[in-house]
Design an enzyme around this catalytic site. Structure first.
Site: not given
Ligand code: S3P
Length: 440
Positions: A22, A94, A122, A168, A170, A319, A346, A392
């Site tokens: 991240s 993602g 996704r 989230s 993200q 995760d 995921k 994972r």
């Molecule tokens: C992440 C947020 C999480 C996590 C992903 C990385 C990020 O996802 O599962 O591996 O770096 O912001 P979500 O935002 O979909 O919860």
């Protein structure tokens, strides 16, 4: 590529894990639109984060490699990006896709984006919806809800106040990234706190970010200043080694320099609730709210008690649930995992995958719409299992296989490169031999 895993009796030693996924993505993106260069050390050289580096290069940002995990990103400023000349391929990532959609949603050009088979399944509507409100045009499959997508950025995004339907990071980060060029402050409110690496790093780059309460963050648009970023080890990778260090009959494992940002340490809380002998020795860091805390984490073999994992804990360990499910199968009592429907979208449907693949190893797990019930006291049997291309899942199955009563073959394991390229070497070093062999 397959893993062939032999059970081991012993794991011992100290190790490190590669940089946090991240934080690496965010360092690349903020470095790209900062004024002046950014030096990143400890960058995760896994496929996901390399995709993000390629994406910013396609927008005219210079990326220089100075050593392993050490990059110099030539920031071009908020107004300096150029339209990518080809489709940006986000691969399996993602985070690349969703953060990048936000990143370009405030840029006055077109960006075309796609991803691999898993990523194209996704959901992207969760970012497209708020970014469209900010003025971006997002078109593509399923009414702009799945990759491939075409994004026409808004030259001056509208300031919004947005409540996300799910916790989230993200989604939150996509809105904040677009907000850097907005016409006023941008506020995001979440149902539960998600990881706050974007907020921490935006501050380190000189942005004004306010947290009015644990669920609400406001960004005031403005320029970023290039800086130095030290990426800590990824706790989501360390999770597999910690679980192995609790399960293998004679084990003592220490993982150094792991990022322990409180929005990511749900696993440690759960291990404590399961009565795991966990030690945490801080390395310093996080002195002014502008850096990420790091610690050495240690575990040793122990019998564990079942627990319940639900509510606000879920985003703090989302995760780590595949690794946790493996651990729970051997604990005393039934572990309940609830409020985790996000697992179904995921890299694979991890709820269905855990139930299906662990059943092949003789372990019974009850699948629920939003989680799992994992009866404890079970034993893993050697079997042939599949990762479905989910990194994972591949690593969680490998850890289960370390304590199985025979050899296990895990199919389709090249995906481990996306987040933990040194996984096999690290586990084999701790095992003092070839616990895992890689077969073409
Ligand atoms: C992440 C947020 C999480 C996590 C992903 C990385 C990020 O996802 O599962 O591996 O770096 O912001 P979500 O935002 O979909 O919860």
């Amino acid at each position: 590529m397959n893993f062939r895993v032999r059970p081991v009796r012993r794991l011992a030693g100290e190790c490190e894990v590669p940089g946090d996924k991240s934080i690496s993505h965010r360092a690349a993106l903020l470095g790209a639109i900062a004024d002046g260069p950014t030096e990143v050390q400890g960058y995760l050289e896994g496929e996901d984060c390399l995709r993000t580096l390629t994406a910013i290069q396609m927008m005219g940002v210079e990326v220089g490699k100075k050593g392993p995990g050490h990059y110099r990103i030539g920031g071009v400023g908020r107004d300096g990006l150029s339209e990518p000349g080809d489709v940006v391929d986000c691969g399996n990532s993602g985070t690349t896709a969703r953060l990048l959609i936000g990143f370009v949603a405030g840029q006055p050009f077109w960006t075309l984006m796609t991803g691999d088979e898993s990523l194209r399944r996704r959901p992207m509507k969760r970012v497209a919806e708020p970014l469209t409100r900010m003025g971006a045009t997002i078109v593509g499959r399923e009414d702009g809800g799945r990759l491939p997508l075409a994004i026409r950025g808004a030259p001056r995004p509208r300031a919004i106040s947005y409540t996300t339907p799910m916790a989230s990071a993200q989604v939150k980060s996509a809105i904040l990234l677009a907000g850097l060029r907005a016409d006023g402050p941008v506020t995001v409110r979440e149902p539960a706190p998600s990881r706050d690496h974007s907020e921490v790093m935006l501050r380190a780059f000189g942005a004004r970010v306010e947290r009015t309460d644990p669920l609400t963050v406001t960004l005031h648009p403005g320029p970023l200043r290039g800086t130095a970023v030290q990426v800590p080890g990824d706790i989501s990778s360390a999770a597999f080694l910690l679980v192995a260090g609790l399960l293998v009959p004679d084990a003592r494992v220490i993982v150094r320099r792991v990022g322990v940002n409180p929005t990511r340490t749900g696993l440690l809380d759960v291990l404590a609730a399961m009565r795991a002998p966990l030690t945490m020795t801080p390395h310093g860091g996080a002195t002014d709210g502008a850096a990420e805390p790091m610690a050495a984490l240690g575990v040793s073999t122990a019998p564990l008690a079942a627990t319940t994992v639900a509510g606000a804990l879920i985003p703090r360990l989302i995760d780590e649930i595949p690794a946790l499910a493996v651990l729970a199968a051997t604990a005393r009592g039934t572990t309940e995992i609830r409020d985790a429907a996000e697992l179904r979208v995921k890299e694979s449907d991890r709820i269905a995958m855990l139930a299906r693949e662990l059943a092949k190893m003789g372990v019974r797990i009850e699948e629920r719409a939003d989680g799992l019930a994992v009866p404890g006291g079970q034993r893993f049997h050697g079997a042939r299992v599949a990762s479905a291309g989910d990194h994972r899942m591949a690593m969680a199955l490998a850890v289960a296989a370390l304590v199985a009563d025979g050899e296990t073959v895990i199919e389709d394991t090249a995906c481990v490169q996306t987040s933990f390229p040194t996984f096999v070497d690290t586990l084999n070093a701790l095992a003092g031999g070839e616990a895992i062999t890689v077969e073409p």
